[in-house]
Design a protein around this motif. Structure first.
Motif, short mmCIF file in Angstrom:
data_model
loop_
_atom_site.label_atom_id
_atom_site.label_comp_id
_atom_site.label_asym_id
_atom_site.label_seq_id
_atom_site.Cartn_x
_atom_site.Cartn_y
_atom_site.Cartn_z
N GLU A 197 -12.85 -15.42 -6.56
CA GLU A 197 -12.08 -15.67 -5.34
C GLU A 197 -12.48 -14.66 -4.25
O GLU A 197 -13.08 -13.63 -4.53
N ASP B 45 -8.15 -12.80 -0.39
CA ASP B 45 -7.11 -13.50 -1.14
C ASP B 45 -6.61 -12.66 -2.30
O ASP B 45 -5.39 -12.54 -2.50
N ALA C 71 -4.44 -9.97 -0.93
CA ALA C 71 -3.17 -10.51 -0.44
C ALA C 71 -2.22 -10.83 -1.60
O ALA C 71 -1.02 -10.59 -1.50
N TRP C 72 -2.76 -11.35 -2.68
CA TRP C 72 -1.92 -11.62 -3.85
C TRP C 72 -1.40 -10.32 -4.45
O TRP C 72 -0.23 -10.22 -4.81
N ARG D 135 1.18 -8.89 -2.27
CA ARG D 135 2.30 -9.82 -2.12
C ARG D 135 2.49 -10.32 -0.70
O ARG D 135 3.61 -10.60 -0.27
N THR D 136 1.40 -10.42 0.04
CA THR D 136 1.49 -10.98 1.39
C THR D 136 1.17 -12.46 1.40
O THR D 136 1.36 -13.12 2.42
N GLN D 137 0.67 -12.99 0.27
CA GLN D 137 0.46 -14.42 0.07
C GLN D 137 0.97 -14.78 -1.32
O GLN D 137 0.95 -13.95 -2.22
N SER D 138 1.39 -16.01 -1.46
CA SER D 138 1.83 -16.49 -2.77
C SER D 138 0.64 -16.55 -3.72
O SER D 138 -0.46 -16.94 -3.33
N VAL D 139 0.89 -16.19 -4.96
CA VAL D 139 -0.15 -16.22 -5.99
C VAL D 139 -0.29 -17.64 -6.50
O VAL D 139 0.70 -18.26 -6.88
N GLN E 110 -0.17 -6.17 -9.15
CA GLN E 110 0.71 -5.97 -8.00
C GLN E 110 1.41 -4.61 -8.01
O GLN E 110 1.93 -4.18 -6.99
#
Length: 82
Positions: free
Chosen positions: A45, A49, A52-53, A56-60, A73
Motif C-alpha cells: 500500500e 495510507d 493515515a491508518w 487514525r486519520t483514515q479508516s482502516v 496504531q
C-alpha cells in the motif's frame, strides 16, 4: 524476512521508514505465517495510507483491521535516533 525488513525501511520518506521499519523490527520475531502475509500485503500500500491508518486519520480497510493494526496504531515502538 530480510526482504521484508529492507522494504519496511526503504519506503521513500523518513517518517514512513521509522513508522513501518520500527514496527517490523520490534514485532516480526513473534509473527507466524498469517502475520507475515498481512505485513507483505500492507507494505504494498502507499505510505500515506499506511501512515493515515496508523495515525487514525483514515479508516482502516477491513483487510488490515485487527490486532496488528491496533498494535501499529499505538506508535510506542517508533525509536527515532538523535
Amino acid at each position: 524476512l530480510k526482504r521484508l525488513q529492507f522494504r519496511a525501511w526503504h519506503r521513500g520518506t523518513r517518517e514512513a521508514d521509522y513508522m513501518i521499519g520500527c514496527f517490523f523490527d520490534r514485532f516480526h520475531s513473534a509473527w507466524g505465517e498469517a502475520e507475515v502475509a498481512w505485513f507483505e500485503a500492507l507494505i504494498e500500500e502507499d505510505d500515506v495510507d499506511i501512515m493515515a491508518w496508523a495515525l487514525r486519520t483514515q479508516s482502516v480497510p477491513p483487510e488490515y483491521a485487527g490486532a496488528l493494526m491496533a498494535r501499529m496504531q499505538q506508535l510506542d515502538y517508533v525509536d527515532i535516533p538523535r
